[in-house]
Design a protein around this motif. Structure first.
Motif, mmCIF file in Angstrom:
data_model
loop_
_atom_site.group_PDB
_atom_site.id
_atom_site.type_symbol
_atom_site.label_atom_id
_atom_site.label_comp_id
_atom_site.label_asym_id
_atom_site.label_seq_id
_atom_site.Cartn_x
_atom_site.Cartn_y
_atom_site.Cartn_z
ATOM 1 N N LEU A 157 0.865 -1.181 0.000
ATOM 2 C CA LEU A 157 0.000 0.000 0.000
ATOM 3 C C LEU A 157 0.897 1.225 0.000
ATOM 4 C CD1 LEU A 157 -2.527 -1.060 2.792
ATOM 5 C CD2 LEU A 157 -3.019 -0.915 0.340
ATOM 6 N N TYR A 165 -5.105 8.087 10.447
ATOM 7 C CA TYR A 165 -6.353 7.411 10.816
ATOM 8 C C TYR A 165 -6.110 5.918 11.025
ATOM 9 C CZ TYR A 165 -10.902 5.122 10.271
ATOM 10 O OH TYR A 165 -11.997 4.308 10.446
ATOM 11 N N LEU A 166 -5.411 5.312 10.079
ATOM 12 C CA LEU A 166 -5.242 3.858 10.141
ATOM 13 C C LEU A 166 -4.389 3.441 11.333
ATOM 14 C CD1 LEU A 166 -4.841 3.110 6.326
ATOM 15 C CD2 LEU A 166 -6.754 2.434 7.795
ATOM 16 N N GLU A 197 -6.590 3.719 14.451
ATOM 17 C CA GLU A 197 -7.566 2.627 14.530
ATOM 18 C C GLU A 197 -6.882 1.288 14.813
ATOM 19 O OE1 GLU A 197 -11.021 2.805 14.460
ATOM 20 O OE2 GLU A 197 -10.531 4.910 14.720
ATOM 21 N N LEU A 198 -5.720 1.079 14.213
ATOM 22 C CA LEU A 198 -4.971 -0.155 14.492
ATOM 23 C C LEU A 198 -4.630 -0.249 15.968
ATOM 24 C CD1 LEU A 198 -2.224 -0.818 11.787
ATOM 25 C CD2 LEU A 198 -4.012 -2.361 12.561
ATOM 26 N N GLN A 208 -7.649 -1.158 17.892
ATOM 27 C CA GLN A 208 -7.974 -2.577 17.731
ATOM 28 C C GLN A 208 -7.020 -3.445 18.553
ATOM 29 O OE1 GLN A 208 -8.510 -3.805 13.657
ATOM 30 N NE2 GLN A 208 -10.092 -2.279 13.276
ATOM 31 N N ILE A 240 -7.916 -6.161 21.566
ATOM 32 C CA ILE A 240 -7.578 -7.595 21.592
ATOM 33 C C ILE A 240 -6.599 -7.928 22.715
ATOM 34 C CG2 ILE A 240 -8.071 -7.986 19.164
ATOM 35 C CD1 ILE A 240 -5.064 -8.093 18.669
ATOM 36 N N PHE A 278 -11.380 -10.178 15.873
ATOM 37 C CA PHE A 278 -10.468 -9.127 15.400
ATOM 38 C C PHE A 278 -9.186 -9.734 14.841
ATOM 39 C CE2 PHE A 278 -12.219 -5.236 17.670
ATOM 40 C CZ PHE A 278 -12.224 -4.457 16.540
ATOM 41 N N ARG A 326 -9.139 -10.831 10.463
ATOM 42 C CA ARG A 326 -8.183 -9.935 9.783
ATOM 43 C C ARG A 326 -7.081 -10.727 9.110
ATOM 44 N NH1 ARG A 326 -12.531 -7.583 11.938
ATOM 45 N NH2 ARG A 326 -12.291 -5.352 12.250
ATOM 46 N N LEU A 369 -10.739 2.752 3.120
ATOM 47 C CA LEU A 369 -9.997 2.689 4.386
ATOM 48 C C LEU A 369 -10.206 1.368 5.129
ATOM 49 C CD1 LEU A 369 -10.479 6.319 5.736
ATOM 50 C CD2 LEU A 369 -8.301 5.206 5.202
ATOM 51 N N GLN A 370 -11.432 0.824 5.099
ATOM 52 C CA GLN A 370 -11.675 -0.378 5.908
ATOM 53 C C GLN A 370 -10.885 -1.592 5.401
ATOM 54 O OE1 GLN A 370 -12.940 0.053 8.889
ATOM 55 N NE2 GLN A 370 -13.245 2.180 8.284
ATOM 56 N N LYS A 396 -8.071 -1.464 3.869
ATOM 57 C CA LYS A 396 -6.658 -1.197 4.212
ATOM 58 C C LYS A 396 -6.402 -1.523 5.681
ATOM 59 C CE LYS A 396 -5.960 2.369 0.749
ATOM 60 N NZ LYS A 396 -6.205 3.780 0.446
ATOM 61 N N LEU A 397 -7.348 -1.123 6.517
ATOM 62 C CA LEU A 397 -7.204 -1.375 7.955
ATOM 63 C C LEU A 397 -7.157 -2.879 8.224
ATOM 64 C CD1 LEU A 397 -7.144 -0.149 10.773
ATOM 65 C CD2 LEU A 397 -9.625 0.119 10.669
ATOM 66 N N MET A 457 -3.994 -4.873 9.897
ATOM 67 C CA MET A 457 -4.210 -5.594 11.149
ATOM 68 C C MET A 457 -3.890 -7.078 10.975
ATOM 69 S SD MET A 457 -5.323 -5.293 14.318
ATOM 70 C CE MET A 457 -6.187 -6.219 15.602
ATOM 71 N N GLY A 469 -16.485 5.138 11.354
ATOM 72 C CA GLY A 469 -15.180 5.752 11.553
ATOM 73 C C GLY A 469 -14.494 5.171 12.768
ATOM 74 N N ASP A 470 -15.290 4.759 13.766
ATOM 75 C CA ASP A 470 -14.730 4.108 14.953
ATOM 76 C C ASP A 470 -14.800 2.605 14.721
ATOM 77 O OD1 ASP A 470 -14.267 2.868 17.390
ATOM 78 O OD2 ASP A 470 -15.132 4.521 18.546
ATOM 79 N N SER A 471 -13.686 2.042 14.251
ATOM 80 C CA SER A 471 -13.718 0.658 13.782
ATOM 81 C C SER A 471 -13.936 -0.323 14.921
ATOM 82 C CB SER A 471 -12.433 0.320 13.027
ATOM 83 O OG SER A 471 -11.313 0.387 13.891
ATOM 84 N N VAL A 472 -13.574 0.069 16.140
ATOM 85 C CA VAL A 472 -13.740 -0.835 17.275
ATOM 86 C C VAL A 472 -15.203 -0.873 17.697
ATOM 87 C CG1 VAL A 472 -13.133 -1.276 19.682
ATOM 88 C CG2 VAL A 472 -11.369 -0.579 18.050
ATOM 89 N N TYR A 515 -18.303 -3.984 17.564
ATOM 90 C CA TYR A 515 -19.077 -4.482 18.708
ATOM 91 C C TYR A 515 -20.571 -4.613 18.405
ATOM 92 C CZ TYR A 515 -15.227 -5.226 21.765
ATOM 93 O OH TYR A 515 -14.101 -5.770 22.302
#
Lengths: 112, 532
Positions: A19, A28-29, A32-33, A36, A40, B345, B349, B389-390, B392-393, B397, B457-460, B464
């Protein structure tokens, strides 16, 4: 305390994932990572009895109900042109891509 | 008068056989309904939404009206010739745009596949069509199914909840459930990896079933989490869901993970009563654990009770089932359910990252318009421009938690947690065990449909939304979400039934009994905003 990804590790991951990100996306990523990873962190605290096997699937695949092996015979596909027509760039029967980068692995005899 | 688009698939099939209507009339009625309520289809690069846009459903990405008309005419010809065109003859259905259907755009709601036309048809779609069902088109979803609201689709406007148009339809099969709830089609084909059929079914007040893993073929499904993905039916009642599952279920030589297990006669099974069946309630499904509200990244959690209305709907359903002769078994422990999201998670991923490596702009799909000198640079530019974005995230991960130095700590451990989750179900369903339940009755979701923009936008937090549905995906067991009430905001509440492997017939049967017993309930008279 949950693990957090520093920028260097993050950039390395981005490279491995093939990427390229602008700054806004990267910020942002990475945020968020890290969120996450925090969520976990709980995994580490779960009491897992000794000898608990890992499950790659939820349900079992006993031989009695798993798919029967099929004979190893090739079958022609009826529309190869349809497949080729999906490609962004072709030449004759070939997919066309730019130069494939390669790195020469240094070995014996390579020393100048 | 009941219009054709309001009829169930079962009723339409009867009417067609009695020559009260034709397949073409049914299809035209569905297309007219879509024209009236759906608005512009999802598309890449759509600008700001107009006020009119905000009052439409936007379930579709691609409407295949001409293809549908031709199929319907073919069915009518077969009927006229006295042939049997199949159990779903003339029944319209929509398909989540994560399935390949030959000759149609199959986009996964991603720019990277926006120009991809599938060269083959997914097995579940092929089976529905060979049973005579008529595909109306491909409906929207979260990009690559990665979400619980449909907001992440690259094709905007994303679907809106027909019950309240400022709410999300849920996801990722949100276009599917919105199309069924808005009466654009009686049936839709969805997929469920963590709850992606059941959660949007709950949000949209329809029936959605995740079959046992391996019950329905994944051939032709654009893969997300290959050990978790399950195609399944979405309908307005359990009889229609049974009809649809009947056509799709069974082993497929093209998917080696499908099971060679006999497919029961679901339509016959669901008409049996439920006297003596044991239905469990678990305290572990009446609470949810969210990451700490202060956002501290220290892995701390807080337990919350479910909204009272949602718990009340489940307990009321238990009373209805008890009155029908079922035995309600309280306090079935499912202690490992709460680890479903953290384990998910990791596992999902890792599988997603692996599955997304194939999108590289070489053989199909999007390729960057920039002239690149080097293949690797072309991969990077293409994937950066093509993925939202999702995805990519999820790639990042998945790569991180499966890296050699972390694999033991995360991936292997998550797979062990999966074993523990599975054991909870085995203990609950064990016919010689302490609880011996035929099914668990739980809420489907921790909330009803949330407002567009509230969670995205709040992936966590978004993940849930799947807390009460994901354990069944880890365990592989089947689950179904049924409409179970309306909350004070006028939004549907979903209740869920979970059962042992390949017990779909029992779940549909309990659901059917519940539907018949509550047919006259006041909440069943409520209408979606789109019809208000």
């Amino acid at each position: 305390m949950a693990e957090t990804l520093d920028r260097e590790t993050f950039d390395h991951l981005v490279e491995l994932a093939a990427l390229e990100l602008d700054e806004i996306q990267a910020e942002y990523l990475r945020r968020e990572l890290n969120a996450q990873l925090a969520s976990i962190a709980e995994l580490a605290a779960i009491p897992i009895p000794e000898g608990t096997e890992a499950s790659l699937h939820g349900i079992d695949y006993p031989l009695s109900r798993s798919a029967q092996p099929r004979s190893d015979e090739w079958q022609p596909y009826d529309d190869p042109d349809g497949i080729l027509a999906q490609a962004p760039q072709t030449e004759g029967r070939y997919f066309v891509v730019p130069d494939i980068p390669h790195t020469r692995i240094q070995g014996k005899g390579d020393e100048q | 008068m009941t219009h054709l688009h309001q009829r169930s698939a079962y009723e339409l099939a009867q009417m067609l056989r009695n020559k009260e209507t034709s397949a073409l009339e049914i299809t035209e009625a569905a297309l007219a309904r879509i024209e009236a309520v759906d608005g512009v289809p999802g598309q890449i690069g759509y600008g700001d939404l107009s006020e009119a846009d905000q009052n439409k459903v936007h379930a579709f990405i691609t409407l295949t009206a001409e293809r549908a008309r031709q199929q319907a005419q073919q069915i009518d010809k077969q009927l006229a010739a006295g042939e049997d065109p199949g159990p779903l003859a003339g029944i319209p259905f929509t398909v989540k745009d994560i399935f390949c259907v030959k000759g149609t755009p199959s986009t996964a709601a991603s720019k990277i596949l926006a120009n991809f036309t599938a060269p083959y048809t997914a097995t579940p779609v092929a089976r529905l069509e060979s049973a005579g069902a008529v595909m109306l088109g491909k409906v929207n979803l979260d990009e690559f199914t990665y979400g619980s609201s449909n907001e992440s689709s690259a094709f905007q406007p994303s679907p809106r909840n027909p019950w309240k148009l400022d709410r999300v339809p849920g996801g990722s099969s949100g276009g599917s459930t919105a199309s069924v709830a808005a009466q654009e089609a009686p049936l839709s084909l969805g997929t469920d990896t963590a709850g992606s059929i059941r959660q949007p079914a709950a949000f949209c007040g329809v029936v959605g079933m995740k079959p046992t893993y391996g019950r329905v073929s994944r051939y032709g499904l654009i893969a997300f989490g290959s050990s978790l993905d399950c195609p399944g039916p979405i309908a307005r009642d359990t009889r229609d869901a049974a009809l649809m599952l009947q056509a799709m279920a069974g082993a497929d030589p093209r998917d080696s993970t499908t099971a060679r297990v006999d497919v029961p006669d679901y339509l016959a099974e669901i008409e049996k009563d439920i006297k003596g069946m044991r239905i469990g309630l678990s305290p572990d499904y009446f609470r949810i654990s969210f990451p700490a509200a202060d956002g501290a990244a220290d892995g701390s959690y807080q337990d919350q009770a479910l909204p009272a209305e949602i718990e009340a709907a489940v307990r009321k359903a238990a009373e209805v089932l008890r009155a029908l002769g079922a035995e309600i078994v309280e306090d079935v422990p499912m202690p490992n359910s709460r680890y479903g999201i953290p384990a998910y998670f990791v596992i999902s991923r890792v599988e997603a990252a692996s599955n997304l490596h194939r999108f590289d702009g070489v053989k199909y799909g999007y390729r960057t318009g920039d002239k690149m000198m080097d293949l690797r640079d072309q991969y990077k530019r293409t994937r950066n421009e093509g993925f939202g974005l999702q995805p990519k995230l999820r790639i990042l991960m998945g790569m991180y938690v499966s890296a050699a130095q972390y694999s033991e700590q995360y991936y292997q451990r998550a797979l062990q947690v999966r074993t523990l989750i599975r054991r909870d179900y085995e203990a609950a369903f064990d016919p010689h065990g302490k609880y011996r339940v035929d099914a668990l009755l739980t809420p489907t979701t921790p909330t009803t449909a949330f407002k567009i923009g509230d969670v995205y936008g709040d992936s966590v937090l978004m993940q849930y939304a799947d807390q009460l549905t994901v354990p069944a995906n880890h365990a592989g067991v089947p689950g179904i979400s049924l409409p179970g009430g309306i909350d004070q905001d006028g939004l549907p509440i979903g209740i869920q039934l979970l059962g042992p492997d390949f017990s779909e017939a029992n779940l549909l049967r309990i659901g059917r009994s519940y539907e018949l017993a509550t047919a006259d309930a006041a909440w069943r008279k409520a209408l979606p905003e789109i019809d208000g």
